[in-house]
Motif scaffolding. Structure first.
Motif, PDB file in Angstrom:
ATOM      1  N   GLN A  40       5.705 -15.512  71.883  1.00 39.67           N
ATOM      2  CA  GLN A  40       4.728 -15.881  71.022  1.00 39.67           C
ATOM      3  C   GLN A  40       3.284 -15.654  71.438  1.00 39.67           C
ATOM      4  N   LYS A  81       1.803 -21.051  63.832  1.00 38.58           N
ATOM      5  CA  LYS A  81       1.927 -20.607  65.378  1.00 38.58           C
ATOM      6  C   LYS A  81       2.823 -21.596  66.100  1.00 38.58           C
ATOM      7  N   ALA A  90       6.401 -21.101  67.730  1.00 38.18           N
ATOM      8  CA  ALA A  90       6.536 -21.207  69.182  1.00 38.18           C
ATOM      9  C   ALA A  90       7.440 -22.608  69.516  1.00 38.18           C
TER      10      ALA A  90
END
Lengths: 150, 150
Positions: free
Chosen positions: B35, B104, B108
């Motif tokens: 990621q 994000k 993650a």
DNA sequence: AGCATATGCGTGTAATTACACCTATATGCG
DNA sequence: CGCATATAGGTGTAATTACACGCATATGCT
């Protein structure tokens, strides 16, 4: 075998560890400040004093990237505390401590001792002992390298 | 009171702690790599997601120098994951998470989880538990600041 | 209102850390 | 011998960390 955890039971171990490392580093650095040396440098110097080694050997012991060690040695060499000389195989660099380095170590030792004692007295002998035991256990069990990187 | 130690009983707690931090950080970073985020950034982002705060408040929680936090926020802001806006008092900066930042984080999270679970399964639930207990005890007992620095 | 001080944050500088990659040298094999 | 490969180390780049200090704004006191 016992049921392996598939869901974390605790907060981020890494973050907590790093936070503690920051705090402890500040304590040691504050104590060492009169000798204008940081705990990272002191550790490196003390380790180097245990005998000449190549950069790779040194890095392997510290489990530090070779490039990291190279960079960390540079300021120590600039201060004239460590020597970096070419070995028999000209690819090798032999890392050693100079006389000035030994002098520095001697001068900084009591300051390091004060820092270490402060931590031990705050956490208690048993507390530090258990902390160290846990750290060593983790270092013994966890993989050294997570990637490939021969 | 018990006799306070005047001589260290253990090796350098700071060095051992830093070594473990390096190792653990590498493990988390390796898991998070797909990621393209590091565990330090992930922690920061996750922490920011807990609500808007000023840089100083944020730094105090993390016990990180304000300047350090400023610098560490910069790449997150550059990625568009966190927002840095001027507060009512124009001296203040309000740190928040953007939609992209939340996305994000979500992406993650499973990677972080895998890293955390790996550590927990290697050290054992009891082992990690004791490690965390020791870390928290140390964080609770050790002084936050070693210098003056109001 | 005006100035001293306090507060909030960034910059300068420097060290710590690591990955990717490059260079130089050694070694092994045809 | 000559070339492929392995080994040792450093560079480029970037992030993490912190101290000293500077700049801007707010606040308090006269």
């Amino acid at each position: 075998m016992s049921p392996t955890a598939t869901v974390p039971s605790y907060g981020c171990t890494c973050a907590r560890l790093r936070k503690l490392a920051r705090r402890v580093t500040r304590i040691y650095d504050a104590h060492l400040a009169p000798q204008a040396i940081k705990v990272t440098q002191y550790s490196l110097l003390a380790n180097a004093a245990r005998g000449e080694r190549t950069v790779s050997e040194f890095a392997a012991e510290l489990e530090m990237d070779r490039s990291t060690l190279s960079r960390n040695l540079a300021p120590l060499a600039a201060h004239g505390w460590v020597s970096i000389s070419v070995g028999a195989d000209p690819r090798n660099r032999s890392i050693g401590v100079t006389t000035a380095g030994r002098r520095k170590l001697k001068a900084a030792l009591p300051l390091w001792r004060k820092a270490q004692c402060e931590v031990e007295s705050i956490l208690g002998t048993a507390g530090v002992g258990e902390l160290h035991r846990r750290i060593e256990a983790a270092l013994a069990a966890l993989p050294t390298t997570s990637g490939k990187r021969t």
